[in-house]
Scaffold this motif. Sequence first.
Motif, PDB file in Angstrom:
ATOM      1  N   LEU A  65       0.652  -1.333  -0.022  1.00 27.62           N
ATOM      2  CA  LEU A  65      -0.083   0.010  -0.070  1.00 27.62           C
ATOM      3  C   LEU A  65       0.842   1.330   0.040  1.00 27.62           C
ATOM      4  N   PRO A  66       0.403   2.475  -0.411  1.00 29.82           N
ATOM      5  CA  PRO A  66       1.036   3.635  -0.127  1.00 29.82           C
ATOM      6  C   PRO A  66       1.713   3.925   1.270  1.00 29.82           C
ATOM      7  N   PHE A  67       2.704   4.320   1.223  1.00 29.48           N
ATOM      8  CA  PHE A  67       3.475   4.667   2.454  1.00 29.48           C
ATOM      9  C   PHE A  67       2.612   5.783   3.095  1.00 29.48           C
ATOM     10  N   ARG A  68       2.545   5.473   4.489  1.00 30.92           N
ATOM     11  CA  ARG A  68       1.605   6.166   5.387  1.00 30.92           C
ATOM     12  C   ARG A  68       2.504   6.812   6.572  1.00 30.92           C
ATOM     13  N   PRO A  69       2.620   7.910   6.773  1.00 31.03           N
ATOM     14  CA  PRO A  69       3.474   8.614   8.109  1.00 31.03           C
ATOM     15  C   PRO A  69       2.709   7.800   9.275  1.00 31.03           C
ATOM     16  N   HIS A  70       3.717   7.525  10.325  1.00 28.88           N
ATOM     17  CA  HIS A  70       3.353   6.818  11.698  1.00 28.88           C
ATOM     18  C   HIS A  70       2.543   7.798  12.233  1.00 28.88           C
ATOM     19  N   THR A  71       1.477   7.334  12.802  1.00 32.59           N
ATOM     20  CA  THR A  71       0.584   8.102  13.798  1.00 32.59           C
ATOM     21  C   THR A  71       0.505   7.278  15.323  1.00 32.59           C
ATOM     22  N   GLY A  72       1.092   6.397  15.703  1.00 30.32           N
ATOM     23  CA  GLY A  72       0.850   5.759  16.775  1.00 30.32           C
ATOM     24  C   GLY A  72       1.709   6.460  17.817  1.00 30.32           C
ATOM     25  N   GLY A  73       1.073   6.338  19.121  1.00 26.48           N
ATOM     26  CA  GLY A  73       1.940   6.894  20.178  1.00 26.48           C
ATOM     27  C   GLY A  73       2.580   5.885  21.197  1.00 26.48           C
ATOM     28  N   PRO A  74       3.224   6.235  22.193  1.00 24.88           N
ATOM     29  CA  PRO A  74       3.877   5.256  22.980  1.00 24.88           C
ATOM     30  C   PRO A  74       2.857   4.164  23.667  1.00 24.88           C
ATOM     31  N   GLY A  75       3.614   3.142  23.803  1.00 26.89           N
ATOM     32  CA  GLY A  75       2.626   2.109  24.953  1.00 26.89           C
ATOM     33  C   GLY A  75       1.886   1.160  23.949  1.00 26.89           C
ATOM     34  N   VAL A  76       1.572   0.049  24.377  1.00 29.29           N
ATOM     35  CA  VAL A  76       0.832  -0.969  23.895  1.00 29.29           C
ATOM     36  C   VAL A  76      -0.674  -0.683  23.528  1.00 29.29           C
ATOM     37  N   TRP A  77      -1.226  -0.241  24.537  1.00 28.04           N
ATOM     38  CA  TRP A  77      -2.499   0.069  24.442  1.00 28.04           C
ATOM     39  C   TRP A  77      -2.831   1.395  23.254  1.00 28.04           C
ATOM     40  N   THR A  78      -1.987   2.539  23.434  1.00 26.39           N
ATOM     41  CA  THR A  78      -2.203   3.522  22.576  1.00 26.39           C
ATOM     42  C   THR A  78      -1.914   2.829  21.186  1.00 26.39           C
ATOM     43  N   MET A  79      -0.964   2.085  20.977  1.00 24.78           N
ATOM     44  CA  MET A  79      -0.696   1.746  19.509  1.00 24.78           C
ATOM     45  C   MET A  79      -1.783   0.604  19.132  1.00 24.78           C
ATOM     46  N   THR A  80      -2.429  -0.066  19.963  1.00 19.99           N
ATOM     47  CA  THR A  80      -3.703  -0.876  19.662  1.00 19.99           C
ATOM     48  C   THR A  80      -4.810   0.089  19.029  1.00 19.99           C
ATOM     49  N   MET A  81      -4.913   1.111  19.876  1.00 15.20           N
ATOM     50  CA  MET A  81      -5.858   2.124  19.618  1.00 15.20           C
ATOM     51  C   MET A  81      -5.760   2.786  18.327  1.00 15.20           C
ATOM     52  N   ASN A  82      -4.468   2.958  17.876  1.00  9.16           N
ATOM     53  CA  ASN A  82      -4.199   3.402  16.609  1.00  9.16           C
ATOM     54  C   ASN A  82      -4.706   2.515  15.430  1.00  9.16           C
ATOM     55  N   ASP A  83      -4.328   1.437  15.439  1.00  9.52           N
ATOM     56  CA  ASP A  83      -4.536   0.451  14.480  1.00  9.52           C
ATOM     57  C   ASP A  83      -5.899   0.278  14.454  1.00  9.52           C
ATOM     58  N   ARG A  84      -6.763   0.365  15.693  1.00 12.82           N
ATOM     59  CA  ARG A  84      -8.360   0.013  15.830  1.00 12.82           C
ATOM     60  C   ARG A  84      -8.758   1.171  15.041  1.00 12.82           C
ATOM     61  N   ASP A  85      -8.232   2.601  15.092  1.00 15.90           N
ATOM     62  CA  ASP A  85      -8.685   3.738  14.471  1.00 15.90           C
ATOM     63  C   ASP A  85      -8.733   3.562  12.764  1.00 15.90           C
ATOM     64  N   ASN A  86      -7.797   2.763  12.461  1.00 18.85           N
ATOM     65  CA  ASN A  86      -7.207   3.059  10.743  1.00 18.85           C
ATOM     66  C   ASN A  86      -7.524   1.674  10.216  1.00 18.85           C
ATOM     67  N   TRP A  87      -7.348   0.528  10.581  1.00 18.09           N
ATOM     68  CA  TRP A  87      -7.377  -0.668   9.793  1.00 18.09           C
ATOM     69  C   TRP A  87      -8.356  -0.848   8.796  1.00 18.09           C
ATOM     70  N   ARG A  88      -9.501  -0.367   9.195  1.00 15.93           N
ATOM     71  CA  ARG A  88     -10.725  -0.609   8.125  1.00 15.93           C
ATOM     72  C   ARG A  88     -10.479   0.308   6.888  1.00 15.93           C
TER      73      ARG A  88
END
Length: 403
Positions: A65-88
């Motif tokens: 897929l096209p390169f996407r700038p990283h938007t995740g924050g620190p910590g497992v929970w924050t990164m999990t929520m970043n994935d949750r916000d974007n994967w669909r």
Amino acid sequence: MLIRNARPWGGEPSDVELDGSRIAGIRPHDPAARPAGEVVEGRGRLLLPSFSDVHVHLDSTRIGLPFRPHTGGPGVWTMTMNDRDNWRSAEVPLNERVAGTLERMIARGTTRVRSYAQVDVDCKLEKFEAVVAAKEKFAGLADVQIMTFPQAGILREEGTVDYLEASLKAGAEVMGGIDPCTLDRDPKKHLDIVFGLAEKYQVEVDIHLHEPGELGVFSTDLIIERTRALGMQGKVTMSHAYELGSVSESVSRRIIDEFAELDIAMATVAPSGRGHLSLVDLVEAGVRIGLGEDGQRDYWSPYGNCDMLDRTWQLAFVNNFRRDDLIEMSLAVATLGGASIMSHEVPRLTGSTDRPGLAVGDRASLLLVDGETPASAVMDRGTDRTVLHDGVVVADQLALTNA
């Protein structure tokens, strides 16, 4: 089938005869011979066992897929929520990107894969089913084990356990756990569920551990206790475990010895930092240890490119290996080391000088790659590759060129 003029583990030019899915014979290369039947031209390339990626998140991939700038924050929970916000909202459907990533991994020489499949109250079984579909699509080209994985924890969101159990009923082969203390904050209950479901469905356990220092050791000791008490020797893997070597030399030695005694495996992704257990000590002790790429340019990280030879370079680099024998050991970990985690028909590495997988009777899941020596192949990461799985050519350099 005959693989002609190949150099097993960088040795002398040889002709390697295959009988179905197994190596049937190895003899010095005879340039004058004109064998009957199918021939794979080694052209003097190295012959190695194919790679085993035993820690990859196929379900979160953005490979292709096209390169996407990283938007995740620190910590497992924050990164999990970043994935949750974007994967669909990715540019192509989930099933296509999961299958496309697995296809690229095969083309680059990986024919054994243990993939995480996230299961939670958000994605439910959607990611799990995408990994199942990719496994089915490439059946015969690669072995794929699927781990049901509570990336968002087990206890934080009501209903997670029901989805985990549903995935086990649907055929998940490994039960995952994650950070019993720092994410779920109830290690006893977390591990009771993980080991309870594993016992109920007769599957293995793989614990994703990011916890630091003494806390990581505490969680590890709880896992060791359960492994011993439940008689689950040979059925537990520790993944990441970044800081088990950071407390003291005596603690590290004890953990390594107990892993070896209970046949608790380790899966590393070649992390930076100096707190991890010594790779040499783990191998010398007989601990099953394999390598993985983790995420593949996903919502967690921009790293990962489907190439386990590249990740083998990283494994050697972060361990500060310069000697050829230690760089070759990294290749052994990345190939048959991981295979020994996925199947106990594959023996553990017997030490840092063990170069397994290319003897008569061994499985013909193999990689031909350009390089002067195994160490140089890791350094140069050549692209002239031919990949075989169970004696069948499943990819070659043309596949790489067109990927």
